[in-house]
Design a protein around this motif. Sequence first.
Motif, PDB file in Angstrom:
ATOM      1  N   HIS A 107       0.872  12.798  -0.946  1.00 47.15           N
ATOM      2  CA  HIS A 107      -0.166  12.069  -1.511  1.00 47.15           C
ATOM      3  C   HIS A 107      -1.373  12.364  -0.908  1.00 47.15           C
ATOM      4  O   HIS A 107      -2.637  12.967  -0.326  1.00 47.15           O
ATOM      5  CB  HIS A 107      -0.318  10.905  -1.920  1.00 47.15           C
ATOM      6  CG  HIS A 107      -1.251   9.891  -1.618  1.00 47.15           C
ATOM      7  ND1 HIS A 107      -2.160   9.543  -2.938  1.00 47.15           N
ATOM      8  CD2 HIS A 107      -2.097   9.348  -0.619  1.00 47.15           C
ATOM      9  CE1 HIS A 107      -3.146   8.134  -3.126  1.00 47.15           C
ATOM     10  NE2 HIS A 107      -3.444   8.816  -1.628  1.00 47.15           N
ATOM     11  N   HIS A 108      -0.920  11.644   1.265  1.00 47.99           N
ATOM     12  CA  HIS A 108      -1.354  12.341   1.523  1.00 47.99           C
ATOM     13  C   HIS A 108      -1.948  13.800   1.995  1.00 47.99           C
ATOM     14  O   HIS A 108      -2.529  14.046   2.698  1.00 47.99           O
ATOM     15  CB  HIS A 108      -0.954  12.239   3.267  1.00 47.99           C
ATOM     16  CG  HIS A 108      -1.089  10.259   2.960  1.00 47.99           C
ATOM     17  ND1 HIS A 108      -2.100   9.481   3.052  1.00 47.99           N
ATOM     18  CD2 HIS A 108       0.284   9.248   3.002  1.00 47.99           C
ATOM     19  CE1 HIS A 108      -1.292   8.216   2.720  1.00 47.99           C
ATOM     20  NE2 HIS A 108      -0.538   8.180   2.970  1.00 47.99           N
ATOM     21  N   ARG A 111      -4.412  15.147  -0.062  1.00 53.13           N
ATOM     22  CA  ARG A 111      -5.932  14.537   0.247  1.00 53.13           C
ATOM     23  C   ARG A 111      -6.509  15.415   2.169  1.00 53.13           C
ATOM     24  O   ARG A 111      -7.546  14.870   2.093  1.00 53.13           O
ATOM     25  CB  ARG A 111      -6.718  13.173   0.242  1.00 53.13           C
ATOM     26  CG  ARG A 111      -6.173  12.880  -0.946  1.00 53.13           C
ATOM     27  CD  ARG A 111      -5.781  11.279  -1.234  1.00 53.13           C
ATOM     28  NE  ARG A 111      -5.544  11.075  -3.113  1.00 53.13           N
ATOM     29  CZ  ARG A 111      -4.509  11.896  -3.677  1.00 53.13           C
ATOM     30  NH1 ARG A 111      -3.945  12.029  -3.074  1.00 53.13           N
ATOM     31  NH2 ARG A 111      -4.990  11.452  -4.633  1.00 53.13           N
ATOM     32  N   TYR A 112      -5.423  15.518   2.287  1.00 52.89           N
ATOM     33  CA  TYR A 112      -5.806  16.232   3.560  1.00 52.89           C
ATOM     34  C   TYR A 112      -6.182  17.294   3.587  1.00 52.89           C
ATOM     35  O   TYR A 112      -7.013  18.436   4.366  1.00 52.89           O
ATOM     36  CB  TYR A 112      -4.343  16.328   4.824  1.00 52.89           C
ATOM     37  CG  TYR A 112      -4.687  16.765   6.194  1.00 52.89           C
ATOM     38  CD1 TYR A 112      -5.461  16.937   6.711  1.00 52.89           C
ATOM     39  CD2 TYR A 112      -3.361  18.200   6.220  1.00 52.89           C
ATOM     40  CE1 TYR A 112      -5.276  18.395   7.670  1.00 52.89           C
ATOM     41  CE2 TYR A 112      -3.133  18.895   7.332  1.00 52.89           C
ATOM     42  CZ  TYR A 112      -4.151  18.821   8.166  1.00 52.89           C
ATOM     43  OH  TYR A 112      -4.097  19.909   9.140  1.00 52.89           O
ATOM     44  N   ASP A 123     -11.514   7.246  -2.934  1.00 55.61           N
ATOM     45  CA  ASP A 123     -10.803   7.538  -1.338  1.00 55.61           C
ATOM     46  C   ASP A 123     -11.600   7.043  -1.051  1.00 55.61           C
ATOM     47  O   ASP A 123     -12.807   8.005  -0.001  1.00 55.61           O
ATOM     48  CB  ASP A 123      -9.649   8.743  -1.718  1.00 55.61           C
ATOM     49  CG  ASP A 123      -8.612   8.527  -0.438  1.00 55.61           C
ATOM     50  OD1 ASP A 123      -8.867   7.576   0.380  1.00 55.61           O
ATOM     51  OD2 ASP A 123      -7.601   9.508   0.017  1.00 55.61           O
ATOM     52  N   HIS A 130      -6.110  10.875   6.663  1.00 54.41           N
ATOM     53  CA  HIS A 130      -4.704  11.317   5.902  1.00 54.41           C
ATOM     54  C   HIS A 130      -3.531  12.312   6.500  1.00 54.41           C
ATOM     55  O   HIS A 130      -2.296  11.774   6.248  1.00 54.41           O
ATOM     56  CB  HIS A 130      -5.204  12.202   4.744  1.00 54.41           C
ATOM     57  CG  HIS A 130      -5.617  10.707   3.442  1.00 54.41           C
ATOM     58  ND1 HIS A 130      -4.802  10.226   2.704  1.00 54.41           N
ATOM     59  CD2 HIS A 130      -7.008  11.033   2.717  1.00 54.41           C
ATOM     60  CE1 HIS A 130      -5.735   9.560   1.766  1.00 54.41           C
ATOM     61  NE2 HIS A 130      -7.111   9.922   1.909  1.00 54.41           N
ATOM     62  N   ALA A 133      -2.058   9.236   8.489  1.00 54.46           N
ATOM     63  CA  ALA A 133      -0.273   8.852   8.116  1.00 54.46           C
ATOM     64  C   ALA A 133       0.356   9.635   7.306  1.00 54.46           C
ATOM     65  O   ALA A 133       1.249   9.766   7.695  1.00 54.46           O
ATOM     66  CB  ALA A 133      -1.384   8.622   5.833  1.00 54.46           C
ATOM     67  N   ALA A 134       0.053  11.389   6.915  1.00 56.49           N
ATOM     68  CA  ALA A 134       1.721  11.946   6.788  1.00 56.49           C
ATOM     69  C   ALA A 134       1.927  12.246   7.854  1.00 56.49           C
ATOM     70  O   ALA A 134       3.204  12.757   7.900  1.00 56.49           O
ATOM     71  CB  ALA A 134       0.308  13.288   6.350  1.00 56.49           C
TER      72      ALA A 134
END
Length: 212
Positions: A107-108, A111-112, A123, A130, A133-134
């Motif tokens: 997911h991250h 979006r990165y 978002d 993102h 978060a990853a």
Amino acid sequence: MTPPLPRLYSFRRCPYAMRARMALLVSGVSFSLTEVSLKAKPPAMLAASPKGTVPVLIFPGGQVLDESLDIMRWALGQNDPENWLVDDREGSETHALIARNDGPFKHHLDRYKYATRYSDDGDAMSAAAHRAAAMEILVDLDTRLAGRLNLVAERPTLADIALFPFVRQFARHDPDWWASQPFAHLQQWLERHLSSPLFQIAIRKDASVDAP
């Protein structure tokens, strides 16, 4: 007369397809490969798997596997010469690592890497957020690799092969930034898998080689 082979529809740079190809190759199962153009997907593939994503493995009898992990487990169920399935059971480290990779990390990562593609999906997080978060997940992997060469054992297992194509995708988005991060164990792990003879075959467009 040579019997027909299972046909794998694949896209060389797709991490899901990469891990499926590697499992098929290491198992020694014979298969034929069709490299897919994502802009012009083959009608036979779409008829077998209307969702239109790779990989798709179609057997001569009509059976279809269109999830990469199902393809990996099927192939290794035929022959698992390197014992990749050693930790593949409900509640295992392998299952937890793959679930986190295919869920939150993917997911991250998307979006990165593809920030503009997701800019209209509501978002509120930025591409940098993102990435951060990853990074939390990658820090955990790096810590895990401080004590051993691979994620659940000294030798590669299903977890390593299932995860490293996605870490590769993350690292390749900004190679200079990746190289500057304090991920010595994770970076070395990734490079070992990228330089492996198996991956070097799997990344070729003719990766099937109709293995004997």
